[in-house]
Design a protein around this motif. Sequence first.
Motif, PDB file in Angstrom:
ATOM      1  N   THR A  51      14.125  16.634  -1.462  1.00 44.34           N
ATOM      2  CA  THR A  51      14.432  16.616  -0.040  1.00 44.34           C
ATOM      3  C   THR A  51      13.563  17.580   0.748  1.00 44.34           C
ATOM      4  N   ARG A 174      25.368  25.568   2.749  1.00 44.42           N
ATOM      5  CA  ARG A 174      26.418  25.146   3.659  1.00 44.42           C
ATOM      6  C   ARG A 174      26.218  25.830   5.014  1.00 44.42           C
ATOM      7  N   ALA A 176      23.296  27.114   6.107  1.00 51.70           N
ATOM      8  CA  ALA A 176      21.982  26.804   6.683  1.00 51.70           C
ATOM      9  C   ALA A 176      21.460  25.559   6.008  1.00 51.70           C
ATOM     10  N   ALA A 177      21.645  24.414   6.653  1.00 45.93           N
ATOM     11  CA  ALA A 177      21.194  23.161   6.046  1.00 45.93           C
ATOM     12  C   ALA A 177      19.690  23.220   5.819  1.00 45.93           C
ATOM     13  N   ASP A 178      19.252  22.737   4.644  1.00 44.51           N
ATOM     14  CA  ASP A 178      17.825  22.762   4.297  1.00 44.51           C
ATOM     15  C   ASP A 178      17.273  24.172   4.229  1.00 44.51           C
ATOM     16  N   GLY A 179      18.150  25.155   4.043  1.00 42.40           N
ATOM     17  CA  GLY A 179      17.663  26.538   4.032  1.00 42.40           C
ATOM     18  C   GLY A 179      17.228  26.998   2.663  1.00 42.40           C
ATOM     19  N   TYR A 180      16.277  26.289   2.046  1.00 45.13           N
ATOM     20  CA  TYR A 180      15.869  26.638   0.686  1.00 45.13           C
ATOM     21  C   TYR A 180      15.168  27.982   0.653  1.00 45.13           C
ATOM     22  N   ASP A 181      14.452  28.318   1.728  1.00 46.07           N
ATOM     23  CA  ASP A 181      13.802  29.620   1.743  1.00 46.07           C
ATOM     24  C   ASP A 181      14.841  30.733   1.716  1.00 46.07           C
ATOM     25  N   ALA A 182      15.977  30.503   2.380  1.00 46.85           N
ATOM     26  CA  ALA A 182      17.038  31.511   2.341  1.00 46.85           C
ATOM     27  C   ALA A 182      17.579  31.645   0.922  1.00 46.85           C
TER      28      ALA A 182
END
Lengths: 422, 351
Positions: A51, A174, A176-182
């Motif tokens: 994604t 949950r 931060a949607a799409d917050g993979y860097d976080a």
Amino acid sequence: MYLADSRAGTRRVSPGAGAIGATVFALGAVSLVTDISSEMVTAVLPLYLVTGLGLSPLGFGLLDGVYNGFSALVRLVGGHLADRGGGHHKTVAALGYGLSALCKPLLLLAHTLPLIGAVLAADRTGKGLRTAPRDALISLSVAPAARGRAFGVHRAMDTTGALLGPLAAFLILRQAADGYDAVFTVSFCVAAAGVAVLLLFVPGRETGAAGAARTGRARPAPGDTRGRPRSSLALLRRRPVLRLTVCATLLGLATVSDSFVYLLLQHRLAVPDRWFALLPLGTAASFLTLAVPLGRLADRLGRWRMFLAGHGALLAAYGLLLAHGPVYAVLLLHGAFYAATDGVLMAAAADAVPPELRAGGLALVQTGQALARFTASIAFGAAWTAWGDRTALTGAAVALAVVWAAAASLRPRATPVREATP
Amino acid sequence: MIMMMTKAPTRLTTRGRLLVLLTTLAVLAGVATGAVLHAADRAARKDRPQAGGPAVTAGAVTLAAAGRRELVFRNMAWGPHRDELATVPADRPAGPRTASGVRCLRFHAAGGTGICLQSVHGAVQDTYRAVVLDARLHERRHYALAGIPTRARVSPDGRMVAWTVFVSGDSYAGTNFSTRTSVLDTRTWHLDANLEDFRIIRQGHVHHAADVNFWGVTFADDTRFYATLATGGHTYLVRGDTATRTVRTLRTNAECPSLSPDGRRLVYKKRVAGRSPDAPWRLYALDLRTLRETPLAETRSVDDQVLWRDARTVLYALPGDYGADLWTVPADGTGTARRLMTAALAPAYID
């Protein structure tokens, strides 16, 4: 002289069989925290690749095969380095944990599959480096009679971290949607916290009961082979170590890997799709619950016996898979297998290896087992391709029974090697 | 003694260590919190309409023919209707969009039936499900999915539905991925949950393997379909039959096939030597009678299962500013690629 005194065992381990020092808990905490960090990444990696980056990760697993040989070398090197010069276990372990921690922010920068593969490989290198020194530290910091329990406590804390990691990752997503860097940043922070705990709360050189006996010497005596590169492999010349390594390797050859177990559960026992991802959690929960009790039992009944009994549980799991038995029972037995063998093997190996070569010896046993399991995976995959899953599983069960009988008859020495150096 | 005092070890007391640890944890917690807040803010921005983007209004969307040809797709434009199924008139793709309120990650529709692969927000983590939609986008049935959705197709008359998801394996390695493809008959509600249970005839021999993966189904009719099979390090174009539950390999190196409306040509993506391993594909058209392959005029790597816009043109997605844009190219290798619309994915024509 006073340096030796001040260094000798800042934590006096109580001679009672039940005591576990603070070091074990500290190492357990480090493992817990580090596992949270790495499982966070593992849990979101598929989502991130598909994604977040829009990649097709199908060819990804091919790297695994190439990497396994390298990781065996890394383990042996880590164990050997940790033994040198009187015991650098903490340093090597810190290097390993530190390397893995640094890989997390690198994931923020790697956007292509080869680069991500390289970062994950570096992460696993760190893991390989630190496992033997860490296990050596655990074994050195408790009395021999309490080793099984100590390893059980450590493995339980380790598995707890593995269970909490995915939770933490999804909580972040949950928010931060799409917050993979976080997720990767938080993973790095958690891993760094683990390194901090290691540096601050795990004692460095010469600790515990074993350390007290060794600190009299300022430099290695002539004839001491500690520092030489071959000394780890030379451990194989000691009968107890050889027997243990051979038995562990043989049993590893008949072990079906986790991913195949879950695939078999899905194929043969028709696990519904939505529960497929939860299967590893079942094994982990069973492992977590049984690690300490079975560790204590290993201390009482004999570690080698417990190790063999664990493989009996695995054999029962294969039987249930063949007999379309209940899923929960397979997972329970699978977790029990890990609880009875993972830490217990290290406790048994620690009995056979003298303290000044501990990390190298443990690395040797681990490497033998890891290489054997890897070979078993390839063989099982090939057997499945050629003859179908039922035949492959039957073959694995028969092989395990045969090897089990052979290992039981080889029977490595049960009593621990004397801790004091001559 | 005095020497011992002046040479006091630099090691800290337990209290000192706790202090250092707490300070370190405080700093790390600050960094972690900052990262999460930053990501949350970025996610919130996607819920506000972007300037200069297409106008999106809520409205009714239908999958049944209504006189005028429409394009239904997943709307990727930022705003309150992001990820919803939206529709535009087929002749004005860049015009205002009507959003339906149904969210899908992947979608396809034909013959009045739609298949929507969507995420379900669970207590801890998102799970996924496949929802069969009727012409008014109401749910007929749903099925749980084992992983992240990637492909979806409906047969031309709307009876058969297929989808593919990515399933990730091992927990520790995290690097073992496989696909799971399911085929559903919406008249009998019979579900073939895993195409891997079908008999595979590879180059004339029956094939068993643990590493078999299927994806990218495209239907010829209610029983025959084409798909991609991967095994032993190769990908194959296969033709399958749901009645006999068999698939047969046809050629190698052909992924995500899409069958033309007249059933005579397939467009698929083919791995081309010399390209980056992340973007190795190129679209090719295969004439099923002459078995001649023609590269299409789109030279960039396309990782999508194309949609036939009409007998001569195909539609596909390429990465864009808002996730994906839709482009068209003629299916015979001539012409050039043109962008049809921005911020759209998973299209289907309703006519």
